[in-house]
Design an enzyme around this catalytic site. Structure first.
Site, PDB file in Angstrom:
ATOM      1  N   LEU A  65       0.851  -1.194   0.000  1.00 18.50           N
ATOM      2  CA  LEU A  65       0.000   0.000   0.000  1.00 18.50           C
ATOM      3  C   LEU A  65       0.885   1.242   0.000  1.00 18.50           C
ATOM      4  O   LEU A  65       1.643   1.467   0.949  1.00 18.50           O
ATOM      5  CB  LEU A  65      -0.908   0.000   1.233  1.00 18.50           C
ATOM      6  CG  LEU A  65      -2.237  -0.750   1.095  1.00 18.50           C
ATOM      7  CD1 LEU A  65      -2.019  -2.207   0.724  1.00 18.50           C
ATOM      8  CD2 LEU A  65      -3.045  -0.637   2.370  1.00 18.50           C
ATOM      9  N   ASN A  66       0.787   2.011  -1.066  1.00 17.39           N
ATOM     10  CA  ASN A  66       1.663   3.175  -1.222  1.00 17.39           C
ATOM     11  C   ASN A  66       0.855   4.405  -1.618  1.00 17.39           C
ATOM     12  O   ASN A  66       1.283   5.209  -2.431  1.00 17.39           O
ATOM     13  CB  ASN A  66       2.739   2.876  -2.278  1.00 17.39           C
ATOM     14  CG  ASN A  66       3.856   3.898  -2.275  1.00 17.39           C
ATOM     15  OD1 ASN A  66       4.302   4.330  -1.216  1.00 17.39           O
ATOM     16  ND2 ASN A  66       4.320   4.283  -3.453  1.00 17.39           N
ATOM     17  N   GLY A  68      -0.364   6.731   0.624  1.00 18.43           N
ATOM     18  CA  GLY A  68      -0.342   7.818   1.599  1.00 18.43           C
ATOM     19  C   GLY A  68       0.756   8.830   1.356  1.00 18.43           C
ATOM     20  O   GLY A  68       1.895   8.467   1.045  1.00 18.43           O
ATOM     21  N   GLN A 144      -5.907   3.300  -6.172  1.00 23.49           N
ATOM     22  CA  GLN A 144      -6.936   3.368  -5.145  1.00 23.49           C
ATOM     23  C   GLN A 144      -8.089   4.225  -5.664  1.00 23.49           C
ATOM     24  O   GLN A 144      -7.894   5.132  -6.474  1.00 23.49           O
ATOM     25  CB  GLN A 144      -6.323   4.009  -3.895  1.00 23.49           C
ATOM     26  CG  GLN A 144      -7.158   3.961  -2.652  1.00 23.49           C
ATOM     27  CD  GLN A 144      -6.370   4.487  -1.437  1.00 23.49           C
ATOM     28  OE1 GLN A 144      -5.389   5.202  -1.600  1.00 23.49           O
ATOM     29  NE2 GLN A 144      -6.814   4.143  -0.242  1.00 23.49           N
ATOM     30  N   GLY A 172      -9.648   5.137   2.608  1.00 24.57           N
ATOM     31  CA  GLY A 172      -8.985   4.289   3.590  1.00 24.57           C
ATOM     32  C   GLY A 172      -8.463   3.029   2.933  1.00 24.57           C
ATOM     33  O   GLY A 172      -8.852   2.686   1.809  1.00 24.57           O
ATOM     34  N   HIS A 173      -7.583   2.313   3.620  1.00 24.51           N
ATOM     35  CA  HIS A 173      -6.969   1.155   2.968  1.00 24.51           C
ATOM     36  C   HIS A 173      -7.921  -0.029   2.847  1.00 24.51           C
ATOM     37  O   HIS A 173      -7.596  -1.020   2.189  1.00 24.51           O
ATOM     38  CB  HIS A 173      -5.661   0.754   3.636  1.00 24.51           C
ATOM     39  CG  HIS A 173      -5.682   0.719   5.135  1.00 24.51           C
ATOM     40  ND1 HIS A 173      -6.453  -0.150   5.862  1.00 24.51           N
ATOM     41  CD2 HIS A 173      -5.006   1.463   6.042  1.00 24.51           C
ATOM     42  CE1 HIS A 173      -6.239   0.043   7.152  1.00 24.51           C
ATOM     43  NE2 HIS A 173      -5.374   1.030   7.304  1.00 24.51           N
ATOM     44  N   ASP A 203       5.440   1.667   4.015  1.00 22.28           N
ATOM     45  CA  ASP A 203       6.366   2.307   4.958  1.00 22.28           C
ATOM     46  C   ASP A 203       6.790   1.361   6.082  1.00 22.28           C
ATOM     47  O   ASP A 203       7.491   1.772   7.006  1.00 22.28           O
ATOM     48  CB  ASP A 203       5.774   3.598   5.526  1.00 22.28           C
ATOM     49  CG  ASP A 203       4.598   3.372   6.473  1.00 22.28           C
ATOM     50  OD1 ASP A 203       4.156   2.211   6.616  1.00 22.28           O
ATOM     51  OD2 ASP A 203       4.119   4.349   7.071  1.00 22.28           O
ATOM     52  N   LYS A 350       6.054   6.494  11.012  1.00 26.04           N
ATOM     53  CA  LYS A 350       4.955   7.447  11.077  1.00 26.04           C
ATOM     54  C   LYS A 350       5.429   8.842  11.471  1.00 26.04           C
ATOM     55  O   LYS A 350       4.741   9.827  11.213  1.00 26.04           O
ATOM     56  CB  LYS A 350       3.902   6.969  12.084  1.00 26.04           C
ATOM     57  CG  LYS A 350       3.342   5.577  11.791  1.00 26.04           C
ATOM     58  CD  LYS A 350       2.735   5.481  10.408  1.00 26.04           C
ATOM     59  CE  LYS A 350       2.190   4.082  10.136  1.00 26.04           C
ATOM     60  NZ  LYS A 350       1.717   3.939   8.718  1.00 26.04           N
TER      61      LYS A 350
END
Length: 446
Positions: A65-66, A68, A144, A172-173, A203, A350
């Site tokens: 998941l990339n 953000g 997404q 959202g994921h 991340d 984060k």
């Protein structure tokens, strides 16, 4: 959404959530309705021979998941473009991890990124430096979906003329499943003979593709699995798995889904000993079958997230963003399971506190591109948010990351700059005297 060419299944998912929101749904998972998860398999006990690992790796795909932006660190592009080791970014390390497994086990191991419309172009440009990263017949990424932000006062789509792009947000994921379906990627993976997927946040470099874990998931026959870690006092926030009393299913409870009166018990490590890492596994054909039978709507729990339309302007209108968590799909599948993994599988970045640790000698990068801690326990880093929150401020003040492998903790209060070859041992603290200061080269702190 239709005028913006959002796919029909994504619109249906949004519509389902919107109806829940209109009906006053909060998505809360109450303590009285669940039992703690206390008994799970341990990855430390997993042993499979080379053939079993090869067989599982040959039919597994890696999804990262990339989508953000590193907005919490003052960025306006993908956080994974940041360097974590010398000239290597998050994306470089991920690419190397995948290519190493391909060489070691002679498998194709597709790598796919789920991007948002804000992270796609820069990320793909950076990944182009890695030859033969794409697998024939499969894309390197998919997008997404997006949805409108809603005014908090009347739930109508917000208008923001200053920057119309801020009228939209990712869902959202939990959108992962819908995005896999509408992009056609899920069907292409299944048609190409891939059976399993391992999914994690880009991340989190600890979630490297691991053929032993692939063999474990294949051996379970489960449609879905979640990785969990033992909680520490630093893990009281974030999601954790619980067992729903009404049907015995595993359920993900995020912080936003915890009632105020349940917060203390939910944070009690002796009651809920595990946290959810957001590292997931699922059976690709069974996911495709489930999505097709439900018109793309898995029925994930709603997360109501209230913000301002412009995240940088607290005076801008309040909006509701409808979100869902991909880990919540654990309750959708009969036979879903969980496995306890070592903390090394969970290294998310984060904040700049996390980034300092990752760039320091607390972690070493092996020939297989896996990050491994050089000390245990890892030190606690607490940097003054006034001067170290954004990546620009952090890089200006920490051009040379200090040695932290001998440290227990580093607390920085005030405007400090670190020069070369600073070594931190034990517990160290830098205090604020109201002026900008430097830690001279070669200093030993603590």
């Amino acid at each position: 959404m239709d005028r913006a060419d959002v796919a029909a299944p994504a619109i249906e998912v949004f519509s389902d959530f919107y109806r829940q929101l209109e009906g006053g749904a909060t998505g809360l998972v109450r303590e009285a309705d669940v039992d703690p998860l206390v008994d799970v398999d341990r990855a430390a006990d997993v042993e499979f021979d080379e053939q079993a690992q090869h067989d599982a790796a040959a039919v597994t795909a890696v999804i990262k998941l990339n989508g953000g932006l590193g907005t919490s660190m003052g960025m306006d592009r993908a956080k994974t473009l940041l360097p974590v080791r010398a000239d290597l970014s998050f994306l470089d390390v991920i690419a190397r991890q995948v290519q190493q497994v391909r060489r070691d086990h002679d498998v194709s191991l597709p790598l796919l990124f789920m991007h948002s419309f804000r992270t796609r172009d820069d990320s793909l440009a950076a990944l182009a430096a890695h030859e033969r990263l794409e697998v024939d017949g499969l894309p390197l990424d998919f997008l997404q979906n997006r949805e409108p932000k809603l005014r908090a006062d009347d739930l109508t789509p917000v208008t923001w003329d200053a920057d119309p792009s801020l009228e939209w947000c990712p869902p959202g994921h939990g959108d992962l499943y819908t995005a896999l379906l509408v992009s056609g990627v899920l069907e292409r993976l299944v048609e190409a003979g891939y059976r399993y997927a391992t999914v994690s946040n880009a991340d989190n470099l600890g979630a490297a593709p691991d053929p032993a874990m692939m063999a474990w998931f294949a051996s379970t026959g489960a449609p879905y699995a979640a990785e969990v870690c033992r909680r520490t006092p630093a893990d009281v926030k974030g999601g954790h798995l619980v067992v729903r009393r009404s049907d015995g299913r595993l359920v993900l409870r995020e912080t936003a889904q915890t009632a105020d009166e349940d917060a203390e018990r939910a944070a009690d490590l002796t009651v809920h000993p595990f946290f959810h890492t957001n590292n997931l596994w699922f059976d690709l054909p069974r996911l495709l079958e489930t999505l097709r039978s439900s018109n793309g709507v898995l029925g994930l729990p709603l997360i109501r997230n209230e913000k301002t339309v412009d995240p940088t302007d607290p005076t801008s209108p309040r909006v509701v963003q409808i979100e869902s968590a991909m880990g919540a799909a654990v309750e959708v599948f009969d036979g879903a399971t969980a496995i306890e993994v070592d903390r090394s599988r969970f290294l998310p970045v984060k904040t700049t506190n996390d980034l300092m640790l990752l760039r320091s000698d607390v972690y070493g990068l092996g020939d297989d591109a896996r990050l491994r801690a050089t000390v245990d326990p890892r030190p606690l880093v607490d940097l003054d948010r006034r001067f170290f929150t954004t990546i620009a401020d952090f890089d200006a003040r920490v051009p040379h990351v200090p040695s932290l492998s001998g440290a227990s903790s580093l607390m920085v209060r005030g405007d400090w700059r670190f020069e070369r070859d600073v070594v931190v041992v034990g517990d160290a603290r830098l205090d604020d005297d109201g002026t900008a200061r430097s830690v001279p080269a070669g200093t030993r702190l603590g």
